[in-house]
Every structure is written in structure tokens, then in C-alpha cells.
Write a protein that holds these residues in place. Structure first.
Motif, mmCIF file in Angstrom:
data_model
loop_
_atom_site.group_PDB
_atom_site.id
_atom_site.type_symbol
_atom_site.label_atom_id
_atom_site.label_comp_id
_atom_site.label_asym_id
_atom_site.label_seq_id
_atom_site.Cartn_x
_atom_site.Cartn_y
_atom_site.Cartn_z
ATOM 1 N N SER A 7 1.570 -38.970 -12.196
ATOM 2 C CA SER A 7 1.044 -40.091 -11.418
ATOM 3 C C SER A 7 1.784 -40.281 -10.101
ATOM 4 N N PHE A 8 3.093 -40.024 -10.097
ATOM 5 C CA PHE A 8 3.863 -40.178 -8.845
ATOM 6 C C PHE A 8 3.381 -39.195 -7.780
ATOM 7 N N GLN A 9 3.153 -37.956 -8.184
ATOM 8 C CA GLN A 9 2.657 -36.955 -7.235
ATOM 9 C C GLN A 9 1.282 -37.347 -6.701
ATOM 10 N N LEU A 10 0.424 -37.828 -7.594
ATOM 11 C CA LEU A 10 -0.908 -38.242 -7.159
ATOM 12 C C LEU A 10 -0.845 -39.445 -6.230
ATOM 13 N N LEU A 11 0.107 -40.347 -6.485
ATOM 14 C CA LEU A 11 0.269 -41.517 -5.630
ATOM 15 C C LEU A 11 0.711 -41.106 -4.226
ATOM 16 N N VAL A 12 1.637 -40.165 -4.134
ATOM 17 C CA VAL A 12 2.094 -39.678 -2.822
ATOM 18 C C VAL A 12 0.938 -39.054 -2.059
ATOM 19 N N ILE A 13 0.139 -38.224 -2.777
ATOM 20 C CA ILE A 13 -1.033 -37.609 -2.138
ATOM 21 C C ILE A 13 -2.003 -38.686 -1.646
ATOM 22 N N SER A 14 -2.186 -39.725 -2.468
ATOM 23 C CA SER A 14 -3.109 -40.808 -2.109
ATOM 24 C C SER A 14 -2.617 -41.588 -0.902
ATOM 25 N N GLY A 57 -5.895 -46.924 -3.508
ATOM 26 C CA GLY A 57 -6.355 -47.064 -4.883
ATOM 27 C C GLY A 57 -7.595 -46.243 -5.166
ATOM 28 N N LEU A 58 -8.517 -46.214 -4.216
ATOM 29 C CA LEU A 58 -9.757 -45.453 -4.394
ATOM 30 C C LEU A 58 -9.468 -43.951 -4.451
ATOM 31 N N ILE A 59 -8.659 -43.471 -3.528
ATOM 32 C CA ILE A 59 -8.337 -42.041 -3.506
ATOM 33 C C ILE A 59 -7.592 -41.638 -4.778
ATOM 34 N N PHE A 60 -6.625 -42.466 -5.195
ATOM 35 C CA PHE A 60 -5.865 -42.194 -6.420
ATOM 36 C C PHE A 60 -6.813 -42.106 -7.621
ATOM 37 N N SER A 61 -7.726 -43.070 -7.741
ATOM 38 C CA SER A 61 -8.664 -43.093 -8.867
ATOM 39 C C SER A 61 -9.608 -41.896 -8.841
ATOM 40 N N LEU A 62 -10.076 -41.554 -7.648
ATOM 41 C CA LEU A 62 -11.014 -40.427 -7.532
ATOM 42 C C LEU A 62 -10.339 -39.095 -7.858
ATOM 43 N N ILE A 63 -9.092 -38.934 -7.419
ATOM 44 C CA ILE A 63 -8.382 -37.689 -7.732
ATOM 45 C C ILE A 63 -8.177 -37.568 -9.238
ATOM 46 N N LYS A 64 -7.758 -38.657 -9.871
ATOM 47 C CA LYS A 64 -7.575 -38.639 -11.330
ATOM 48 C C LYS A 64 -8.893 -38.312 -12.023
ATOM 49 N N PHE A 65 -9.981 -38.916 -11.533
ATOM 50 C CA PHE A 65 -11.294 -38.650 -12.116
ATOM 51 C C PHE A 65 -11.666 -37.175 -11.960
ATOM 52 N N ILE A 120 -15.507 -36.639 0.723
ATOM 53 C CA ILE A 120 -15.296 -35.217 1.037
ATOM 54 C C ILE A 120 -13.847 -34.821 0.788
ATOM 55 N N LEU A 121 -12.913 -35.659 1.245
ATOM 56 C CA LEU A 121 -11.495 -35.353 1.139
ATOM 57 C C LEU A 121 -11.059 -35.214 -0.319
ATOM 58 N N VAL A 122 -11.463 -36.166 -1.151
ATOM 59 C CA VAL A 122 -11.081 -36.135 -2.567
ATOM 60 C C VAL A 122 -11.724 -34.942 -3.276
ATOM 61 N N SER A 123 -12.968 -34.650 -2.949
ATOM 62 C CA SER A 123 -13.644 -33.498 -3.550
ATOM 63 C C SER A 123 -12.906 -32.204 -3.220
ATOM 64 N N LEU A 124 -12.464 -32.094 -1.951
ATOM 65 C CA LEU A 124 -11.700 -30.914 -1.539
ATOM 66 C C LEU A 124 -10.367 -30.832 -2.274
ATOM 67 N N ILE A 125 -9.663 -31.959 -2.360
ATOM 68 C CA ILE A 125 -8.363 -31.978 -3.043
ATOM 69 C C ILE A 125 -8.530 -31.574 -4.510
ATOM 70 N N GLY A 126 -9.524 -32.202 -5.194
ATOM 71 C CA GLY A 126 -9.760 -31.876 -6.598
ATOM 72 C C GLY A 126 -10.154 -30.422 -6.777
ATOM 73 N N HIS A 127 -11.011 -29.921 -5.880
ATOM 74 C CA HIS A 127 -11.474 -28.528 -5.969
ATOM 75 C C HIS A 127 -10.313 -27.555 -5.775
ATOM 76 N N ILE A 128 -9.482 -27.822 -4.786
ATOM 77 C CA ILE A 128 -8.350 -26.938 -4.499
ATOM 78 C C ILE A 128 -7.356 -26.940 -5.662
ATOM 79 N N ILE A 129 -7.075 -28.128 -6.213
ATOM 80 C CA ILE A 129 -6.126 -28.219 -7.330
ATOM 81 C C ILE A 129 -6.647 -27.465 -8.547
ATOM 82 N N VAL A 130 -7.956 -27.631 -8.845
ATOM 83 C CA VAL A 130 -8.541 -26.943 -10.005
ATOM 84 C C VAL A 130 -8.509 -25.432 -9.812
#
Length: 334
Positions: A7-14, A57-65, A120-130
């Protein structure tokens, strides 16, 4: 996925991503504050902090999702889901802004554009991480497979061609020579040569066709039938169309060798081995159980090693069924 990204890493990214999204607001804020009364300045600053916190908060939630729920590697699917969630979040944002920050402008094309950028940004982040995680997983599997292949080479020379099997083969040959049956002896030598050639070349192969594996079994079968003098039979019922299916090399030998090692085979205990296909397109090797009076000394890793090889090369385990009277192994094919 999230085991690698806490969660800390995701928070920094957010936090960083939110700065990128609200950057226009940051640059315009000093100009918007000029000429305003103190209370109005405070309202603008409070609204800016609210907007920034909302996007964090939105970016953090979307990345987790994206990492927890959207396991698909499809970028289009991620973008659609992220956009739908952002639209819902946009409505919540508008309601909160309208109710709390009544003196501040809280809608407009920029805000809508920012929510679109978040999608778009969150979709890219999630896609790259996966994609990165899948790449690392495949690299680890390749490393593990390399180690297993090296181990299988060692096993092929130490376990499969073990002294017990080697000496029994020579004893069978000696017995035939004494009987002076030249035709059977010559055939036995040829089959023995085929068996050892196949085993020695197995370290260069991963998956082989069922046809190749059964051709090897035919040589091994002849030697066992000669050795046990009509006390062992192999019933192989395989359609010719199935011979192109593939499986790990030397999959059947450990099972046939186990039958000889763990069972009594004599006139009172005739061993009949059935090899056939079932409805699930699995290769089935089945035999009656005639346990020896003394427990044989083995390393006990034959079936375990075979199962590990199937998991690595076929991505499916073998299945074992022991009814007490019949022992059956199911090998998945590709």
C-alpha cells in the motif's frame, strides 16, 4: 499482484500521479489568489487541497482495482472499467464540491479532462505493472525449468539407469544366452539398445510425441515380458490419431519401473498393465496391486519428480488413484 506492491508503494505512485493530473491547477493557483480577500484565498486553497486529495484517493483506488480485480492483460478492458469508475467518481466529486465549496468554481472542461486523464493514466500503470509481473513470472519459470532440466539429466543417469535396472537387464540377457535361443537373444539386445539410447538422449528433449514414448515402451515391454516369462502383459489401446499428442520425455518409464519394484510378479500374481486414453484425453496407466512381502528400498521421489515435470512443462499435475487393488496414474497430454 499486490504482494509485490504494498500500500505504501501504491500511495507514493498515487501522490506523484495526482501531481501530474492537477499540475494546471498548481500553476494557476497563484494567479487565482491575487486580489482575493483572505477568506476567499482560504476557500481556494482548501478546494485545491480537496481536489488533490480526491485525485490521490481515486488513483490509489483505481490502481488497487486494476491489480486485484482486473487480472486480464487486455488494455482495452482496463480502460473501459477505469473510465466507468472515473465517471462515477466525477459525479461524487461534483456533489461534494457543490455542497461544501459553494463560493469556488468546481466544474468545467478542465476538471472533466482531468478525470479522463486519470482513466488513461491508471489503465497504463495497471497494464505496465501486470505485464512486468507476468514477465518476471515467466523468467522465474524459465529459471526453475532450467534447474529441473539439469536435475532430470542427473536423474536420468542415476535413477532411471540405476544399477538395479541395468543388472536385471544383463541377467535377462545372460539367461537368454544360456538357453541358446539366438533369435530371441538378438531381439532382446536390440530392444535393450533402443531403451538405453532413448534414455541417454532424453536430456536433449523436453516434450515428445506420444508415438515416440510408446515406441520406447514397446522396447521396454519386450524386455520385461522376456524377463518375467509370460507373467507380465501390456495391453496398449491407443488410437493412431492420438499419437501426435505430446508429453514430457520419459513419463511412462518411472511408472512401469515402479510396477516392477513395488509388486510381486509370479505365476500366482500375473501382472497385466493397461495403457489407454480416457474421455478427458488423459493417458491412463493402470495395474493390479500385488504388494511385496518386504518393502522395497527406493528414494520415493519418482512420482513426485514426474508430477513436478508435468506442472512445469504442461502446467497441469498428474493424478494418482489407489483403490487398494488397482493403482492408476493419469497423465495429461497437450
Amino acid at each position: 499482484m499486490l504482494k509485490k506492491y504494498n500500500s505504501f508503494q501504491l500511495l507514493v505512485i498515487s501522490l506523484l500521479a495526482a501531481i501530474f493530473v492537477v499540475y494546471p491547477d498548481i500553476t494557476w493557483l497563484p494567479y487565482e489568489l491575487k486580489g482575493l480577500e483572505e477568506s476567499q484565498k482560504n476557500d481556494h486553497i482548501a478546494f485545491f487541497l480537496f481536489r488533490y486529495a480526491f485525485f490521490v484517493g481515486l488513483i490509489f483506488s483505481l490502481i488497487k482495482f486494476n491489480l486485484e480485480k482486473l487480472l486480464s492483460s487486455s488494455f482495452k478492458k482496463r480502460l473501459i472499467y477505469s473510465t466507468l469508475i472515473s465517471v462515477f467518481a466525477y459525479a461524487i466529486y461534483g456533489a461534494i464540491a457543490f455542497l461544501i465549496f459553494t463560493k469556488v468554481k468546481h466544474y468545467g472542461s478542465l476538471v472533466l479532462f482531468q478525470f479522463f486523464i486519470v482513466s488513461i493514466l491508471v489503465s497504463l500503470i495497471g497494464h505496465i505493472i501486470v505485464l512486468y509481473t507476468e514477465k518476471r513470472k515467466k523468467e522465474q519459470q524459465i529459471e526453475e525449468l532450467t534447474v529441473k532440466n539439469l536435475q532430470s539429466r542427473y536423474d536420468a543417469l542415476t535413477n532411471q539407469i540405476n544399477p538395479h535396472f541395468f543388472f536385471n537387464s544383463l541377467n535377462g540377457l545372460t539367461s537368454l544366452i544360456r538357453k541358446k535361443n539366438d533369435e530371441i537373444t538378438l531381439t532382446y539386445v536390440n530392444k535393450l539398445s533402443d531403451v538405453f539410447r532413448y534414455i541417454l538422449q532424453s536430456d536433449k528433449k523436453g516434450l515428445v510425441s506420444l508415438g515416440e514414448e510408446l515406441a520406447f515402451v514397446d522396447s521396454f515391454r519386450y524386455m520385461m515380458e522376456v524377463r518375467f516369462a509370460n507373467k507380465m502383459e501390456y495391453h496398449i489401446n491407443i488410437d493412431q490419431k492420438m499419437l501426435t499428442y505430446r508429453l514430457p520425455v520419459l513419463s511412462i518409464l518411472p511408472l512401469l519401473d515402479n510396477i516392477v519394484v513395488h509388486n510381486t510378479i509370479d505365476s500366482d500374481h500375473k501382472m497385466i498393465i493397461n495403457i489407454y486414453f480416457n474421455d478427458e484425453k488423459e493417458l491412463v496407466i493402470s495395474n493390479p496391486i500385488f504388494p511385496k512381502l518386504t518393502i522395497p528400498v527406493t528414494n520415493g521421489t519418482g512420482l513426485q519428480n514426474l508430477d513436478s515435470r508435468f506442472l512445469l512443462l504442461m502446467d497441469r499435475p498428474i493424478k494418482i488413484e489407489d483403490t487398494g487393488s488397482i493403482f492408476t496414474v493419469y497423465l495429461p497430454l497437450r
